[in-house]
Design a protein around this motif. Structure first.
Motif, PDB file in Angstrom:
ATOM      1  N   TYR A 147      76.161 -11.614 -46.251  1.00 18.93           N
ATOM      2  CA  TYR A 147      77.565 -12.011 -46.102  1.00 18.93           C
ATOM      3  C   TYR A 147      77.795 -12.715 -44.763  1.00 18.93           C
ATOM      4  O   TYR A 147      78.557 -13.687 -44.697  1.00 18.93           O
ATOM      5  CB  TYR A 147      78.451 -10.775 -46.218  1.00 18.93           C
ATOM      6  N   TYR A 173      82.093  -5.362 -46.218  1.00 18.77           N
ATOM      7  CA  TYR A 173      81.275  -4.958 -47.362  1.00 18.77           C
ATOM      8  C   TYR A 173      82.029  -5.219 -48.674  1.00 18.77           C
ATOM      9  O   TYR A 173      81.452  -5.746 -49.637  1.00 18.77           O
ATOM     10  CB  TYR A 173      80.892  -3.486 -47.259  1.00 18.77           C
ATOM     11  N   THR A 233      78.756   2.295 -50.557  1.00 17.64           N
ATOM     12  CA  THR A 233      79.721   1.812 -49.560  1.00 17.64           C
ATOM     13  C   THR A 233      79.430   2.407 -48.189  1.00 17.64           C
ATOM     14  O   THR A 233      79.383   3.627 -48.032  1.00 17.64           O
ATOM     15  CB  THR A 233      81.153   2.176 -49.980  1.00 17.64           C
ATOM     16  N   LEU A 253      75.407  -7.036 -46.239  1.00 15.34           N
ATOM     17  CA  LEU A 253      76.169  -7.473 -45.078  1.00 15.34           C
ATOM     18  C   LEU A 253      75.445  -8.582 -44.318  1.00 15.34           C
ATOM     19  O   LEU A 253      76.079  -9.520 -43.821  1.00 15.34           O
ATOM     20  CB  LEU A 253      76.449  -6.284 -44.156  1.00 15.34           C
ATOM     21  N   ALA A 257      73.548  -1.912 -48.734  1.00 13.64           N
ATOM     22  CA  ALA A 257      74.688  -2.307 -47.910  1.00 13.64           C
ATOM     23  C   ALA A 257      74.241  -3.176 -46.737  1.00 13.64           C
ATOM     24  O   ALA A 257      74.856  -4.207 -46.438  1.00 13.64           O
ATOM     25  CB  ALA A 257      75.431  -1.080 -47.414  1.00 13.64           C
ATOM     26  N   ARG A 258      73.157  -2.788 -46.073  1.00 13.53           N
ATOM     27  CA  ARG A 258      72.664  -3.560 -44.934  1.00 13.53           C
ATOM     28  C   ARG A 258      72.234  -4.964 -45.381  1.00 13.53           C
ATOM     29  O   ARG A 258      72.561  -5.967 -44.746  1.00 13.53           O
ATOM     30  CB  ARG A 258      71.500  -2.839 -44.268  1.00 13.53           C
TER      31      ARG A 258
END
Length: 360
Positions: free
Chosen positions: A20, A189, A181, A17, A13-14
């Motif tokens: 992103y 996310y 998540t 992101l 996730a990190r």
């Protein structure tokens, strides 16, 4: 279902992101990462409904047209359904348009014109399923929600090299997506996963060299990431056949409106025979289903269209009357304005086929 997540993917996730923040797509319904502006729930909902089984490129002009014409959910709720269906024409899957209108009316009537924030309340609205409810809750309201669409299925299936084919693997995909998540930045996310699947982890030629999850991806490590996700064989779609009746009089063509429920519900169409699995052939045996008696001529060739569950092949019978009559059902529309009649794509194909000698 208990699923042990791979330790190597625990920081996915990190990494996603961070990627992103640098590479987020610019889309008219999206708030850029780091923006102080909150997403508009109405715009998020409208885009998510339109994006169901439809590409971003196809959706953008429709989204902008809808937003310009109906800038708030109250404007959309007050619009006649026929106008909404007309504006939707060409986008396909027309039940979405009917549900869109019904949902807008429920939001105004039962929620004071404000979309509810919880997944459970969103799920109770017309046309909103599990994916759409999760997407709205996370993107519009920042809630942690597990958003799983086709892009997410592909990314997760490759990340863990899942050997269970879809659709049977969906519960496991969701369980793994739940573990991945994060609590914070849930909306970013969700959109990052969509962007990753759309632009990097693509179906046929994934760009593993620029993927932020590449280091922990089991499919990439295998050397054949495009092998995933595994899918069960699809049943072959049947083909149905029909004859449409293109009838002109005084520069106008006869159209009718389909029943409000069912396939293409509420949309205008060229009158046609029933659709069956029997090929039309010459079409003469179907003329008893014509809207009026006329000197019908079956044109060479035909059109083909694919719906979710079947293919449709239509032949076109052309007829002409010296003057307009009042048919048992239907209405007359100018031939020159047929492209603006709001016909669904399959009927627009038939209209263009009928007009081909005049267009070449």
């Amino acid at each position: 279902m208990s699923v042990q997540i791979l330790p190597v993917a625990s920081d996915a996730a990190r990494s996603l992101l961070d990627w992103y923040d640098r590479n987020a797509r610019v889309l008219p319904w999206r708030t850029p990462p780091g923006s102080a502006r909150r997403p508009d729930p109405y715009g998020v909902w409208l885009s998510e409904i339109m994006l169901q089984q439809t590409t971003v490129a196809a959706v953008i002009p429709y989204y902008e047209k809808f937003l310009a014409r109906w800038p708030t959910v109250r404007h959309l709720a007050a619009a006649p359904l026929e106008e909404v269906l007309h504006a939707w024409a060409g986008l396909g899957y027309y039940a979405r348009a009917r549900n869109l209108h019904a949902c807008a009316q429920v939001v105004v009537r039962d929620h004071g014109g404000r979309f509810p924030e919880s997944e459970a309340a969103l799920l109770a609205l017309p046309g909103i399923g599990a994916y759409t409810a999760a997407a709205i809750a996370s993107i519009a309201f920042g809630q942690r929600a597990v958003v799983v669409d086709g892009n997410v299925e592909r990314v997760v299936s490759r990340l863990f090299a899942m050997e269970t084919p879809l659709p049977a693997a969906r519960p496991q995909v969701r369980a793994l997506a739940d573990q991945l998540t994060p609590e914070a930045r849930a909306g970013d996310y969700a959109q990052a996963m969509m962007d990753l699947g759309a632009g990097v982890c693509t179906p046929r030629s994934p760009s593993c060299g620029v993927c932020p999850l590449a280091a922990g991806c089991a499919a990439r490590a295998s050397g054949t990431p495009e092998r995933w996700p595994l899918k069960s064989p699809k049943a072959e779609k049947p083909t149905r056949h029909g004859l449409v009746f293109w009838l002109e009089a005084e520069g106008q063509v006869l159209l009718r409106r389909r029943p409000p429920r069912g396939l293409l519900g509420g949309l205008p169409e060229i009158p046609s025979s029933a659709w069956s699995e029997t090929p039309v052939g010459s079409g003469w045996h179907l003329f008893d289903q014509a809207p009026v008696e006329a000197d019908w001529q079956v044109l060479p060739g035909g059109v083909r269209h694919t719906f979710t569950h079947f293919h449709l092949e239509l032949r076109v019978a052309q007829g002409r009357l010296p003057r307009r009559v009042n048919p048992p059902e239907g209405f007359w529309h100018p031939v020159a304005a047929i492209e603006a009649a709001g016909l669904p794509t399959v009927m627009l194909k038939a209209a263009r086929h009928a007009l081909t000698p005049r267009l070449v």
